[in-house]
Design an enzyme around this catalytic site. Sequence first.
Site, mmCIF file in Angstrom:
data_model
loop_
_atom_site.group_PDB
_atom_site.id
_atom_site.type_symbol
_atom_site.label_atom_id
_atom_site.label_comp_id
_atom_site.label_asym_id
_atom_site.label_seq_id
_atom_site.Cartn_x
_atom_site.Cartn_y
_atom_site.Cartn_z
ATOM 1 N N GLY A 185 72.126 -31.622 25.138
ATOM 2 C CA GLY A 185 71.684 -32.183 26.404
ATOM 3 C C GLY A 185 72.654 -33.242 26.870
ATOM 4 N N GLY A 188 72.566 -39.611 26.577
ATOM 5 C CA GLY A 188 71.463 -40.513 26.882
ATOM 6 C C GLY A 188 70.100 -39.877 26.955
ATOM 7 N N THR A 189 69.976 -38.589 26.626
ATOM 8 C CA THR A 189 68.670 -37.936 26.712
ATOM 9 C C THR A 189 67.810 -38.198 25.481
ATOM 10 O OG1 THR A 189 69.796 -35.909 25.987
ATOM 11 C CG2 THR A 189 69.285 -36.110 28.322
ATOM 12 N N GLY A 190 68.308 -38.956 24.518
ATOM 13 C CA GLY A 190 67.453 -39.384 23.413
ATOM 14 C C GLY A 190 67.503 -38.496 22.195
ATOM 15 N N LYS A 191 68.646 -37.850 21.950
ATOM 16 C CA LYS A 191 68.741 -36.992 20.767
ATOM 17 C C LYS A 191 68.672 -37.822 19.489
ATOM 18 C CE LYS A 191 72.567 -35.238 22.537
ATOM 19 N NZ LYS A 191 72.478 -35.684 23.944
ATOM 20 N N GLU A 397 73.243 -27.861 52.718
ATOM 21 C CA GLU A 397 72.281 -27.070 51.936
ATOM 22 C C GLU A 397 71.811 -25.843 52.721
ATOM 23 O OE1 GLU A 397 72.083 -27.698 48.910
ATOM 24 O OE2 GLU A 397 73.083 -29.632 49.045
ATOM 25 N N HIS A 400 74.310 -23.047 52.180
ATOM 26 C CA HIS A 400 74.082 -22.316 50.921
ATOM 27 C C HIS A 400 72.947 -21.298 51.100
ATOM 28 C CE1 HIS A 400 76.811 -24.520 48.399
ATOM 29 N NE2 HIS A 400 76.198 -25.683 48.572
#
Length: 579
Positions: A185, A188-191, A397, A400
Amino acid sequence: MTEYAEAIRLVLADVPSKTKFAVVAPKLDRKGNLDAGQVLAELTGPSSLLVLWPFHIRVPEDVFAAADQMLDVDALQPRHLMAAIKQVHGAVVDVETATRILQCRLSTLFAALRSGRPVFAGVERLSAICEFVPPKLEVRGSRLEDLSGYGEAKEWGIALAEDLWLWRSGRIDWADVDRGILLSGPPGTGKTMFAGALAKTCSAHLVATSVSRWQSMGHLGDMLAAMRKSFSEAEARKPCILFLDELDSLGDRQSFSGENGNYCTQVVNGLLELVDGSERLEGVVIVGATNRPDDIDPALLRAGRLDTHIRIPLPGFESRKALSRTYFGPTLTDGDLERLAVATEGFSGADFDRVSREVRRQIRKSKGSVSVDLVLSKLPPPMAIEGELRWNVAVHEAGHAVVGLHLDIGILHCVSIRKEVRRYIGQHDGLALFQMGDAGLRDRRSYLDQIAMHMGGLAAEAVVLGTIFEGAGGADGSDIHQASDLATMMEVQLGMGEGLNYVRVRTAHELDRLRRESAVIARRVEKVLLREQERAKAIVESNRSAVEAIARALCENGFLDGPDVARVLAPHSLRGGNA
């Protein structure tokens, strides 16, 4: 090893026997290997040999063949330490004290309880340092049950805790327990936080290390020795969670070349050998972590190794509410939490932790209390997406959406614009989300259509606004980045470009490096992107009224789902263009 050898000599001294024993403890050479020759040389002597061999290093065939018997010595237990202290020092320590000081490294323990020092002076010294060895990770949630935003990884961890309890009680075999997982991930996602919480939920020790820590030890032999030491520490503290961070730094053996190729190959092979110790690793669960899972050697992810791979995304809206409650306290109202969840879009767990430290620091200075306004004041200043900027983003957008719908690349789920962005996080201002159809084998046209869709935002800016802005490029995951990767794959892997060859590339990093190193490939990719940009511009020019209608609705509502877009487009049937 020295302490074990001395213990054996003490035991043998009290054994009445006519047989003379020689105790051999081989030493490590500069490459981190034990010298088997020392053992084999002792076989010619008159004494019987008792060889001490670390269980984390494979016994050579010659030594194995010479041995009459092989015995595994269990890890030091509290009862062993209590008995040893009583016998050597004549003192008594309780189980709790023995258990606590056994958390220290054995070399530290033996140093503190050295001969000539009162035992309780040594115990006091150990008690002062055991809090830091092995490394302990402090987590606010403490246990997995208290953490938010981990989804499937949290479910896996709670199931693992139950399996470990069944294994400890003898109800299931170790073969029935998951022994490895890879977490990936964004930073900073907390692994790391997950590993600490997992250890607490499982009532297991935590040994945390990283590839960079191994590499900092020095040359190849030092690094391999550091790897073995980490595994030995985990094996000595069963049940244990062994957390290995930055696994992508080891690389993939297929990509190694040049002077460092042999070095890197030996490192990966060394890790695979350590991970494969099925009986030796009973009671050890390996948690690997990476930001770039595609850069990891596939052999490390095969069955029996880190065969479960779970991606940890940035926390969603509900998770951000829960994290706001965890980090900023129970005094905030539900309305406060919703405001923070909106304001922290794109935040990772590490971002919450950083902001919470700033909030606590402010409270200490002002002697005040936590409020939602205080927390918001510590966030990066927002930039509202409104006025001319909002119209520009909406046109992008809408481009797209119209190009993708015209080329029928898949199902359009939604088109949206953020109310505000906090620029340092690198958020996109808007989103047009397509789900690609599952059509089995894809042809060349489907890839080109997808590239044209990615270029649709830039095309709409050029046609409707008369200029182009920076939002289509300049960052990983941008429109131009994704289009470039698709075009590169067409050229070097799929046989859909100007040439016909195959280059083994698996990751965005490898695709980028290929474009950098090959001017020919870079020119071919650029030609594809320019051609598809012109095709997208032709579609936008033929459907300008539809693009502007979607952009106006998007400016007004901020969000349009698939049916909403269909209703806006109803008066504007999509026309040909140069498709």
